[in-house]
Write a protein that holds these residues in place. Structure first.
Motif, PDB file in Angstrom:
ATOM      1  N   ASP A 186      26.699  38.924  36.579  1.00  0.00           N
ATOM      2  CA  ASP A 186      27.950  38.413  36.014  1.00  0.00           C
ATOM      3  C   ASP A 186      27.846  38.123  34.519  1.00  0.00           C
ATOM      4  N   VAL A 187      26.846  38.731  33.850  1.00  0.00           N
ATOM      5  CA  VAL A 187      26.834  38.777  32.385  1.00  0.00           C
ATOM      6  C   VAL A 187      26.142  40.070  31.995  1.00  0.00           C
ATOM      7  N   ASP A 188      26.804  40.841  31.110  1.00  0.00           N
ATOM      8  CA  ASP A 188      26.347  42.195  30.815  1.00  0.00           C
ATOM      9  C   ASP A 188      27.222  42.730  29.679  1.00  0.00           C
ATOM     10  N   ASP A 189      26.753  43.767  28.996  1.00  0.00           N
ATOM     11  CA  ASP A 189      27.537  44.348  27.898  1.00  0.00           C
ATOM     12  C   ASP A 189      28.928  44.776  28.356  1.00  0.00           C
ATOM     13  N   LYS A 190      28.996  45.463  29.514  1.00  0.00           N
ATOM     14  CA  LYS A 190      30.285  45.942  30.013  1.00  0.00           C
ATOM     15  C   LYS A 190      31.207  44.781  30.360  1.00  0.00           C
ATOM     16  N   ILE A 191      30.634  43.723  30.891  1.00  0.00           N
ATOM     17  CA  ILE A 191      31.437  42.548  31.243  1.00  0.00           C
ATOM     18  C   ILE A 191      31.998  41.894  29.987  1.00  0.00           C
ATOM     19  N   ILE A 192      31.151  41.724  28.995  1.00  0.00           N
ATOM     20  CA  ILE A 192      31.588  41.085  27.741  1.00  0.00           C
ATOM     21  C   ILE A 192      32.687  41.913  27.083  1.00  0.00           C
ATOM     22  N   LYS A 193      32.493  43.232  27.056  1.00  0.00           N
ATOM     23  CA  LYS A 193      33.501  44.117  26.448  1.00  0.00           C
ATOM     24  C   LYS A 193      34.829  44.027  27.190  1.00  0.00           C
ATOM     25  N   ALA A 194      34.785  44.065  28.531  1.00  0.00           N
ATOM     26  CA  ALA A 194      36.014  43.998  29.323  1.00  0.00           C
ATOM     27  C   ALA A 194      36.740  42.675  29.111  1.00  0.00           C
ATOM     28  N   ALA A 195      35.986  41.576  29.060  1.00  0.00           N
ATOM     29  CA  ALA A 195      36.594  40.259  28.860  1.00  0.00           C
ATOM     30  C   ALA A 195      37.257  40.167  27.482  1.00  0.00           C
ATOM     31  N   GLN A 196      36.587  40.717  26.467  1.00  0.00           N
ATOM     32  CA  GLN A 196      37.150  40.703  25.119  1.00  0.00           C
ATOM     33  C   GLN A 196      38.434  41.525  25.049  1.00  0.00           C
ATOM     34  N   GLU A 197      38.430  42.688  25.717  1.00  0.00           N
ATOM     35  CA  GLU A 197      39.625  43.549  25.702  1.00  0.00           C
ATOM     36  C   GLU A 197      40.808  42.887  26.395  1.00  0.00           C
ATOM     37  N   LEU A 198      40.510  42.096  27.436  1.00  0.00           N
ATOM     38  CA  LEU A 198      41.575  41.416  28.180  1.00  0.00           C
ATOM     39  C   LEU A 198      41.913  40.055  27.590  1.00  0.00           C
ATOM     40  N   GLY A 199      41.083  39.591  26.654  1.00  0.00           N
ATOM     41  CA  GLY A 199      41.331  38.304  26.017  1.00  0.00           C
ATOM     42  C   GLY A 199      41.170  37.130  26.951  1.00  0.00           C
ATOM     43  N   GLU A 200      40.146  37.184  27.834  1.00  0.00           N
ATOM     44  CA  GLU A 200      39.923  36.105  28.773  1.00  0.00           C
ATOM     45  C   GLU A 200      38.442  35.759  28.824  1.00  0.00           C
ATOM     46  N   PRO A 201      38.114  34.556  29.274  1.00  0.00           N
ATOM     47  CA  PRO A 201      36.705  34.177  29.368  1.00  0.00           C
ATOM     48  C   PRO A 201      35.949  35.082  30.338  1.00  0.00           C
ATOM     49  N   VAL A 202      34.657  35.254  30.068  1.00  0.00           N
ATOM     50  CA  VAL A 202      33.817  36.068  30.948  1.00  0.00           C
ATOM     51  C   VAL A 202      33.869  35.551  32.376  1.00  0.00           C
ATOM     52  N   SER A 203      33.809  34.230  32.551  1.00  0.00           N
ATOM     53  CA  SER A 203      33.789  33.651  33.896  1.00  0.00           C
ATOM     54  C   SER A 203      35.072  33.954  34.672  1.00  0.00           C
ATOM     55  N   THR A 204      36.208  33.991  33.982  1.00  0.00           N
ATOM     56  CA  THR A 204      37.477  34.315  34.646  1.00  0.00           C
ATOM     57  C   THR A 204      37.446  35.740  35.171  1.00  0.00           C
ATOM     58  N   LEU A 205      36.966  36.648  34.326  1.00  0.00           N
ATOM     59  CA  LEU A 205      36.868  38.060  34.713  1.00  0.00           C
ATOM     60  C   LEU A 205      35.922  38.235  35.899  1.00  0.00           C
ATOM     61  N   THR A 206      34.724  37.666  35.798  1.00  0.00           N
ATOM     62  CA  THR A 206      33.727  37.892  36.844  1.00  0.00           C
ATOM     63  C   THR A 206      34.106  37.229  38.162  1.00  0.00           C
ATOM     64  N   ASN A 207      34.709  36.038  38.098  1.00  0.00           N
ATOM     65  CA  ASN A 207      35.140  35.387  39.345  1.00  0.00           C
ATOM     66  C   ASN A 207      36.179  36.249  40.071  1.00  0.00           C
ATOM     67  N   ARG A 208      37.073  36.842  39.305  1.00  0.00           N
ATOM     68  CA  ARG A 208      38.113  37.678  39.907  1.00  0.00           C
ATOM     69  C   ARG A 208      37.495  38.883  40.621  1.00  0.00           C
ATOM     70  N   PHE A 209      36.536  39.531  39.983  1.00  0.00           N
ATOM     71  CA  PHE A 209      35.986  40.745  40.575  1.00  0.00           C
ATOM     72  C   PHE A 209      34.917  40.460  41.625  1.00  0.00           C
ATOM     73  N   ILE A 210      34.293  39.294  41.582  1.00  0.00           N
ATOM     74  CA  ILE A 210      33.424  38.900  42.699  1.00  0.00           C
ATOM     75  C   ILE A 210      34.273  38.673  43.943  1.00  0.00           C
ATOM     76  N   ASP A 211      35.388  37.969  43.784  1.00  0.00           N
ATOM     77  CA  ASP A 211      36.291  37.760  44.918  1.00  0.00           C
ATOM     78  C   ASP A 211      36.794  39.101  45.464  1.00  0.00           C
ATOM     79  N   ALA A 212      37.116  40.017  44.552  1.00  0.00           N
ATOM     80  CA  ALA A 212      37.617  41.330  44.976  1.00  0.00           C
ATOM     81  C   ALA A 212      36.542  42.104  45.735  1.00  0.00           C
ATOM     82  N   TYR A 213      35.304  42.038  45.251  1.00  0.00           N
ATOM     83  CA  TYR A 213      34.197  42.715  45.933  1.00  0.00           C
ATOM     84  C   TYR A 213      34.037  42.182  47.354  1.00  0.00           C
ATOM     85  N   LEU A 214      34.014  40.864  47.489  1.00  0.00           N
ATOM     86  CA  LEU A 214      33.823  40.256  48.799  1.00  0.00           C
ATOM     87  C   LEU A 214      34.967  40.603  49.747  1.00  0.00           C
TER      88      LEU A 214
END
Length: 470
Positions: free
Chosen positions: A70-98
């Motif tokens: 839940d921290v990585d270059d691709k994650i940081i880039k995606a969060a920056q493009e969406l204008g949201e915190p890294v934790s918000t992005l990763t929590n959303r996609f962890i929930d989606a994975y599960l």
């Protein structure tokens, strides 16, 4: 029957001998959570869940760890493009994975560690490697030195010189040797970062799994698993840093599943054949998708197409129909205490063959073949003039147990509201409608019966029917 595992480390099938009796310590590399998972990510989730299920079926207690990066270059880039915190992005996609893998019948892991929750352990691990001379700090970055580890290349079966020939030092990297890989990365401006003895930064990819495996399973584990693409460099680097730090074998068995191709081509975004798991399980029954993934041995590549998925659907329905036909027959069966032992022996033979297939490196394709043979024999038994609930129970118990081990299970039973004589009457009416060329009524009757879980088969000998799934 003893379980044999194909070990990527030795390129041989080996008898499974656990570190602790009746216990399995298993670590599976999970996703980097910056998007929804594609079907290539779903395959290891399904495959190694099935491995876990078979171990449990054999009586083992399995500690099953699947991590989230839940921290990585691709994650940081995606969060920056969406204008949201890294934790918000990763929590959303962890929930989606599960959510996605649960739809595919994947059981919850014993632990789902996250990199961001294991930072102290990662930093301590890196410090230990520096102290032992396997790693060095360079202006805020920390690198591991593969040349200091004698076994480097043993998983990918390449020599250090072969690996060196394809390695390069990229612009901005401060490493001493092209083979050196990052354990810690100095933070860039406006990036998520953690304090460390080497300044603010974040871990490299490979060190994360070594630290999490050690924290949750210990310094030596039974099985480390993941996709074939992780063999090098990820798993090779995990071995090097773990065994260098702990002076112990990292994992006894390494398991890797094959790739998924789409219509005989490698799946990639550039080819436009990239399939998200949630799109697939929205369009198709998730049980069929899982069945399809298990219809090929896990180490072999699997080719996806709509036609092959439709074939999987039809094959699964054959097993379901056999089970529910047995269930339906119970209403008119007898408890015959002198039922021929040969029928019970046949079921026991199928059970032994299933166990043999799964014990031979988890060969789900062969295990499914055994189940189809069982369904065929069950249908033969149902042609008997007199049937026993005991034999029917034996057939059903094995079919259900096999489907549970494979994580497929059974759907709800089809409707039994229509009695046999009602079905026969509707078929007679349909035959008369067809004879009078009233095809609209004939089709309406077929649709009505299908909704009731009655499947019609028009054959040269006449119409046959069976209870199945609508």
């Amino acid at each position: 029957m003893a379980i044999k595992i194909y070990n990527t480390l030795t390129h041989e099938k080996e008898l499974f001998n656990p570190i602790e009796e009746n216990k399995v310590k298993m670590y599976v590399c999970g996703p980097t959570v910056y998007n929804y998972i594609h079907i290539g990510n779903a395959r290891p989730a399904v495959v190694f869940d099935t491995v876990r299920r078979f171990f449990e079926y054999k009586g083992y207690d399995v500690d099953y760890v699947l991590n989230f990066t839940d921290v990585d270059d691709k994650i940081i880039k995606a969060a920056q493009e969406l204008g949201e915190p890294v934790s918000t992005l990763t929590n959303r996609f962890i929930d989606a994975y599960l959510e996605d893998v649960e739809q595919l019948g994947v059981k919850k892991a014993t632990y789902n560690p996250r990199v961001t929750e294991t930072m102290d352990d990662i930093i301590a691990f890196i410090k230990g490697l520096i102290e032992k001379g396997f790693a060095y700090e360079a202006d805020g970055d920390v690198y591991f030195k593969p040349r200091t580890f004698d076994g480097y290349g043993k998983l990918s079966h390449q020599s250090i010189d072969e690996l060196r020939s394809g390695a390069r030092i990229q612009i901005g990297e401060k490493k001493e040797d092209p083979l050196d890989f990052a354990l810690w990365k100095q933070a860039k401006a406006d990036e998520i970062a953690w304090d460390s003895p080497w300044g603010k930064g974040r871990p490299g990819w490979h060190i994360e799994c070594s630290a999490m495996a050690k924290k949750y399973l210990g310094e030596t584990i039974d099985i480390h698993a993941g996709g074939q693409d992780l063999t090098f460099p990820h798993h090779e680097n995990e071995i090097a840093q773990s065994e260098a730090k702990n002076d112990k074998l990292f994992a006894h068995y390494w398991m890797h599943n094959g790739y998924i191709n789409v219509n005989d081509e490698k799946m990639s975004k550039s080819l436009g054949n990239f399939i998200l798991t949630r799109d697939l399980i929205t369009a198709h029954n998730p049980r069929v998708v899982r069945f399809f993934m298990l219809s090929v041995h896990y180490r072999n590549p699997i080719n996806f197409s709509e036609a092959l998925l439709e074939g999987a659907k039809n094959s699964l329905e054959r097993l379901e129909t056999a089970y529910f036909n047995l269930e339906h027959r119970k209403q008119s069966s007898l408890n015959l205490t002198n039922e021929k032992e040969s029928w019970f022996e046949k079921v026991r033979t199928f059970e032994a063959r299933f166990d043999e297939a799964m014990s031979d490196d988890f060969n789900t394709a062969n295990a499914l073949s055994v189940m189809f043979d069982t369904a065929k024999e069950a249908n033969v038994y149902l042609q008997s003039k007199q049937t026993s609930t005991d034999v029917i129970d034996a057939f059903q118990a094995f079919l259900l147990r096999g489907l549970d081990v494979l994580g497929i299970g059974l759907p709800d039973a089809p409707s039994e509201d229509l009695l046999d004589e009602d079905v026969e009457a509707l078929i007679a009416e349909r035959n008369e409608a067809r004879k009078n060329r009233n095809f609209q009524r004939a089709d309406a009757i077929r649709d009505q019966l299908k909704e009731e879980g009655i499947i019609l088969e028009d054959t040269p000998q006449g119409v046959r029917w069976k209870r199945g799934q609508s």
